[in-house]
Design a protein around this motif. Structure first.
Motif, PDB file in Angstrom:
ATOM      1  N   THR A  71      79.082  73.120  61.520  1.00 31.00           N
ATOM      2  CA  THR A  71      77.898  73.980  61.439  1.00 31.00           C
ATOM      3  C   THR A  71      78.210  75.458  61.576  1.00 31.00           C
ATOM      4  O   THR A  71      77.373  76.298  61.228  1.00 31.00           O
ATOM      5  CB  THR A  71      76.899  73.612  62.537  1.00 31.00           C
ATOM      6  OG1 THR A  71      77.428  73.988  63.810  1.00 31.00           O
ATOM      7  CG2 THR A  71      76.593  72.117  62.528  1.00 31.00           C
ATOM      8  N   HIS A  72      79.373  75.809  62.124  1.00 36.27           N
ATOM      9  CA  HIS A  72      79.748  77.205  62.426  1.00 36.27           C
ATOM     10  C   HIS A  72      78.750  77.835  63.401  1.00 36.27           C
ATOM     11  O   HIS A  72      78.701  79.059  63.533  1.00 36.27           O
ATOM     12  CB  HIS A  72      79.796  78.075  61.166  1.00 36.27           C
ATOM     13  CG  HIS A  72      80.754  77.596  60.129  1.00 36.27           C
ATOM     14  ND1 HIS A  72      81.129  78.371  59.058  1.00 36.27           N
ATOM     15  CD2 HIS A  72      81.417  76.430  59.973  1.00 36.27           C
ATOM     16  CE1 HIS A  72      81.972  77.701  58.283  1.00 36.27           C
ATOM     17  NE2 HIS A  72      82.155  76.515  58.838  1.00 36.27           N
ATOM     18  N   GLY A  73      77.957  77.007  64.054  1.00 42.29           N
ATOM     19  CA  GLY A  73      76.918  77.537  64.934  1.00 42.29           C
ATOM     20  C   GLY A  73      75.823  78.258  64.173  1.00 42.29           C
ATOM     21  O   GLY A  73      74.981  78.930  64.760  1.00 42.29           O
ATOM     22  N   GLY A  74      75.824  78.120  62.835  1.00 40.01           N
ATOM     23  CA  GLY A  74      74.886  78.847  61.997  1.00 40.01           C
ATOM     24  C   GLY A  74      75.441  80.173  61.490  1.00 40.01           C
ATOM     25  O   GLY A  74      74.869  80.790  60.600  1.00 40.01           O
ATOM     26  N   GLN A  75      76.560  80.637  62.100  1.00 35.82           N
ATOM     27  CA  GLN A  75      77.221  81.923  61.803  1.00 35.82           C
ATOM     28  C   GLN A  75      76.388  83.128  62.224  1.00 35.82           C
ATOM     29  O   GLN A  75      76.922  84.068  62.794  1.00 35.82           O
ATOM     30  CB  GLN A  75      77.601  82.044  60.322  1.00 35.82           C
ATOM     31  CG  GLN A  75      78.779  81.212  59.926  1.00 35.82           C
ATOM     32  CD  GLN A  75      79.309  81.487  58.537  1.00 35.82           C
ATOM     33  OE1 GLN A  75      80.039  80.668  57.994  1.00 35.82           O
ATOM     34  NE2 GLN A  75      78.969  82.596  57.929  1.00 35.82           N
ATOM     35  N   VAL A  76      75.094  83.094  61.936  1.00 37.77           N
ATOM     36  CA  VAL A  76      74.198  84.179  62.358  1.00 37.77           C
ATOM     37  C   VAL A  76      73.119  83.585  63.255  1.00 37.77           C
ATOM     38  O   VAL A  76      72.356  82.718  62.846  1.00 37.77           O
ATOM     39  CB  VAL A  76      73.542  84.884  61.152  1.00 37.77           C
ATOM     40  CG1 VAL A  76      72.548  85.936  61.632  1.00 37.77           C
ATOM     41  CG2 VAL A  76      74.600  85.513  60.265  1.00 37.77           C
ATOM     42  N   ARG A  77      73.093  84.048  64.506  1.00 34.53           N
ATOM     43  CA  ARG A  77      72.097  83.570  65.465  1.00 34.53           C
ATOM     44  C   ARG A  77      71.356  84.784  66.026  1.00 34.53           C
ATOM     45  O   ARG A  77      71.973  85.805  66.321  1.00 34.53           O
ATOM     46  CB  ARG A  77      72.754  82.783  66.608  1.00 34.53           C
ATOM     47  CG  ARG A  77      73.562  81.598  66.138  1.00 34.53           C
ATOM     48  CD  ARG A  77      74.152  80.806  67.302  1.00 34.53           C
ATOM     49  NE  ARG A  77      73.112  80.150  68.072  1.00 34.53           N
ATOM     50  CZ  ARG A  77      72.594  78.963  67.761  1.00 34.53           C
ATOM     51  NH1 ARG A  77      73.026  78.306  66.696  1.00 34.53           N
ATOM     52  NH2 ARG A  77      71.656  78.422  68.504  1.00 34.53           N
ATOM     53  N   LEU A  78      70.076  84.646  66.170  1.00 34.62           N
ATOM     54  CA  LEU A  78      69.258  85.727  66.692  1.00 34.62           C
ATOM     55  C   LEU A  78      68.716  85.362  68.064  1.00 34.62           C
ATOM     56  O   LEU A  78      68.362  84.200  68.304  1.00 34.62           O
ATOM     57  CB  LEU A  78      68.085  86.026  65.744  1.00 34.62           C
ATOM     58  CG  LEU A  78      68.459  86.465  64.330  1.00 34.62           C
ATOM     59  CD1 LEU A  78      67.205  86.726  63.525  1.00 34.62           C
ATOM     60  CD2 LEU A  78      69.354  87.697  64.365  1.00 34.62           C
ATOM     61  N   PRO A  79      68.654  86.321  68.992  1.00 37.99           N
ATOM     62  CA  PRO A  79      68.091  86.047  70.317  1.00 37.99           C
ATOM     63  C   PRO A  79      66.669  85.498  70.199  1.00 37.99           C
ATOM     64  O   PRO A  79      65.870  85.971  69.397  1.00 37.99           O
ATOM     65  CB  PRO A  79      68.117  87.426  70.999  1.00 37.99           C
ATOM     66  CG  PRO A  79      69.159  88.204  70.254  1.00 37.99           C
ATOM     67  CD  PRO A  79      69.115  87.715  68.842  1.00 37.99           C
ATOM     68  N   PHE A  80      66.380  84.462  71.000  1.00 42.14           N
ATOM     69  CA  PHE A  80      65.059  83.826  71.072  1.00 42.14           C
ATOM     70  C   PHE A  80      64.691  83.043  69.815  1.00 42.14           C
ATOM     71  O   PHE A  80      63.626  82.436  69.753  1.00 42.14           O
ATOM     72  CB  PHE A  80      63.948  84.852  71.357  1.00 42.14           C
ATOM     73  CG  PHE A  80      64.251  85.768  72.504  1.00 42.14           C
ATOM     74  CD1 PHE A  80      64.296  85.286  73.804  1.00 42.14           C
ATOM     75  CD2 PHE A  80      64.513  87.111  72.278  1.00 42.14           C
ATOM     76  CE1 PHE A  80      64.581  86.127  74.863  1.00 42.14           C
ATOM     77  CE2 PHE A  80      64.807  87.958  73.332  1.00 42.14           C
ATOM     78  CZ  PHE A  80      64.836  87.455  74.630  1.00 42.14           C
ATOM     79  N   PHE A  81      65.567  83.046  68.802  1.00 43.98           N
ATOM     80  CA  PHE A  81      65.274  82.315  67.578  1.00 43.98           C
ATOM     81  C   PHE A  81      66.329  81.265  67.284  1.00 43.98           C
ATOM     82  O   PHE A  81      66.024  80.149  66.911  1.00 43.98           O
ATOM     83  CB  PHE A  81      65.150  83.282  66.398  1.00 43.98           C
ATOM     84  CG  PHE A  81      64.797  82.603  65.105  1.00 43.98           C
ATOM     85  CD1 PHE A  81      63.492  82.296  64.812  1.00 43.98           C
ATOM     86  CD2 PHE A  81      65.793  82.276  64.189  1.00 43.98           C
ATOM     87  CE1 PHE A  81      63.163  81.657  63.619  1.00 43.98           C
ATOM     88  CE2 PHE A  81      65.480  81.639  63.001  1.00 43.98           C
ATOM     89  CZ  PHE A  81      64.163  81.328  62.716  1.00 43.98           C
ATOM     90  N   GLY A  82      67.579  81.628  67.495  1.00 49.49           N
ATOM     91  CA  GLY A  82      68.665  80.704  67.212  1.00 49.49           C
ATOM     92  C   GLY A  82      69.243  80.909  65.832  1.00 49.49           C
ATOM     93  O   GLY A  82      69.198  82.002  65.260  1.00 49.49           O
ATOM     94  N   SER A  83      69.747  79.823  65.251  1.00 50.84           N
ATOM     95  CA  SER A  83      70.458  79.896  63.987  1.00 50.84           C
ATOM     96  C   SER A  83      69.509  80.165  62.823  1.00 50.84           C
ATOM     97  O   SER A  83      68.402  79.620  62.759  1.00 50.84           O
ATOM     98  CB  SER A  83      71.205  78.574  63.745  1.00 50.84           C
ATOM     99  OG  SER A  83      71.698  78.518  62.435  1.00 50.84           O
ATOM    100  N   LEU A  84      69.975  81.007  61.892  1.00 52.12           N
ATOM    101  CA  LEU A  84      69.229  81.236  60.666  1.00 52.12           C
ATOM    102  C   LEU A  84      69.532  80.175  59.618  1.00 52.12           C
ATOM    103  O   LEU A  84      68.831  80.078  58.612  1.00 52.12           O
ATOM    104  CB  LEU A  84      69.562  82.613  60.083  1.00 52.12           C
ATOM    105  CG  LEU A  84      69.118  83.823  60.905  1.00 52.12           C
ATOM    106  CD1 LEU A  84      69.453  85.104  60.148  1.00 52.12           C
ATOM    107  CD2 LEU A  84      67.633  83.772  61.221  1.00 52.12           C
ATOM    108  N   ALA A  85      70.583  79.389  59.846  1.00 51.96           N
ATOM    109  CA  ALA A  85      70.952  78.347  58.890  1.00 51.96           C
ATOM    110  C   ALA A  85      69.871  77.274  58.856  1.00 51.96           C
ATOM    111  O   ALA A  85      69.243  76.960  59.870  1.00 51.96           O
ATOM    112  CB  ALA A  85      72.298  77.731  59.259  1.00 51.96           C
TER     113      ALA A  85
END
Length: 290
Positions: free
Chosen positions: A219-233
């Motif tokens: 999953t790469h952790g989603g590569q892009v994660r935002l605070p309070f939202f999590g992964s954009l994937a």
């Protein structure tokens, strides 16, 4: 007297601030964070585990591309991994980038040179990922084997650590070879603990209860994660599992954010990582640390 600021100046100030923030974000996400490398530590206790603790170095999702930056990163991966003095080293696939063909990947000779640097008392073990199957699994598996890394393709091996037996098993990638061969686990003696390698965490429901821990990536952790939202994937596994320790019907999974990137060379709030998992018996273990 209240000073009145012209609207055009407010607009210009806003655009200037927005441009600065956007520039900082892009530089960090595309240049800085993908080139960082952290070591994340976990301690897990298990009643089934023997008296001697086992230190597992757990790496994956490299997606190596050609270039000087990749060569520097490979040296750092080896240095930081060996500095942890692991007892066993495991890889959970995606050594290459199957989307970019031969020209977008490092030559197999360079991959072999990289893998030969890893040494551990119980050896190095691996499963293949979906990118290996897109690239050519036979070629990658041959490179791994010739480099001293034993590939587990729906396979199980028995090892011994300080006189106590355990098994290491590996599932093939669930997205490219969906039919796991569960018969490999029937040969495991009742009560013997083990470690299960899988490329994708979506294989976790198939994990046997005898596995002390399952190790996955993909999953790469989603590569892009935002605070309070999590992964954009939007992928199923990326949204369901964030990097870290998970429990599913009593089965434990450690999911890594991986080291490389796919599709876009970007990471934000999800830095590359090497994972160290220390298995201990209940009598000697401390609470799991992250």
């Amino acid at each position: 007297m209240k000073l009145k600021v012209p609207k055009w100046l407010n607009r210009r100030l806003f655009l200037w601030c927005f441009g600065v923030v956007l520039t900082v974000f892009l530089v960090w996400a595309f240049v800085v964070e993908p080139r960082t490398l952290f070591v994340r530590q976990y301690e897990l206790e298990a009643a089934e585990w023997g008296r001697a603790e086992l230190r597992i170095a757990f790496l994956g999702d490299f997606h190596f591309a050609p270039g000087l930056g990749s060569a520097w990163q490979r040296r750092e991966i080896v240095r930081k991994t060996l500095a942890e003095k692991p007892d066993i080293i495991v890889f959970i696939g995606d050594f290459v980038n199957g989307l970019h063909g031969r020209t977008g990947n490092i030559p197999m000779t360079e991959l072999a040179s990289f893998l030969k640097e890893f040494k551990a008392p119980l050896g190095c073990w691996a499963v293949l990922g979906n990118h290996e199957f897109w690239y050519g699994p036979e070629e990658v598996a041959k490179t791994l084997t010739e480099s001293g890394v034993q590939v587990l393709s729906n396979d199980c091996r028995f090892l011994e650590w300080h006189g106590e037996p355990f098994y290491v098993a590996g599932f093939e990638d669930v997205s490219t070879t969906p039919a796991h061969n569960l018969r490999i686990l029937r040969q495991v003696p009742k009560g013997m603990p083990g470690i299960l390698l899988m490329h994708s965490p979506d294989s976790l429901p198939l994990a046997p209860v005898s596995a002390v821990v399952s190790l996955a990536g993909h999953t790469h952790g989603g590569q892009v994660r935002l605070p309070f939202f999590g992964s954009l994937a939007t992928g199923m596994a990326a949204r369901r599992y964030h990097p870290g320790l998970h429990t599913y019907n009593g089965k434990r999974l450690v999911l890594t954010a991986g080291i490389g990137t796919s599709f876009l060379p970007i990471r934000f709030w999800c830095p590359p990582e090497i994972v160290m998992v220390t298995l201990k018996s209940v009598k000697t273990a401390h609470p799991a640390t992250i």
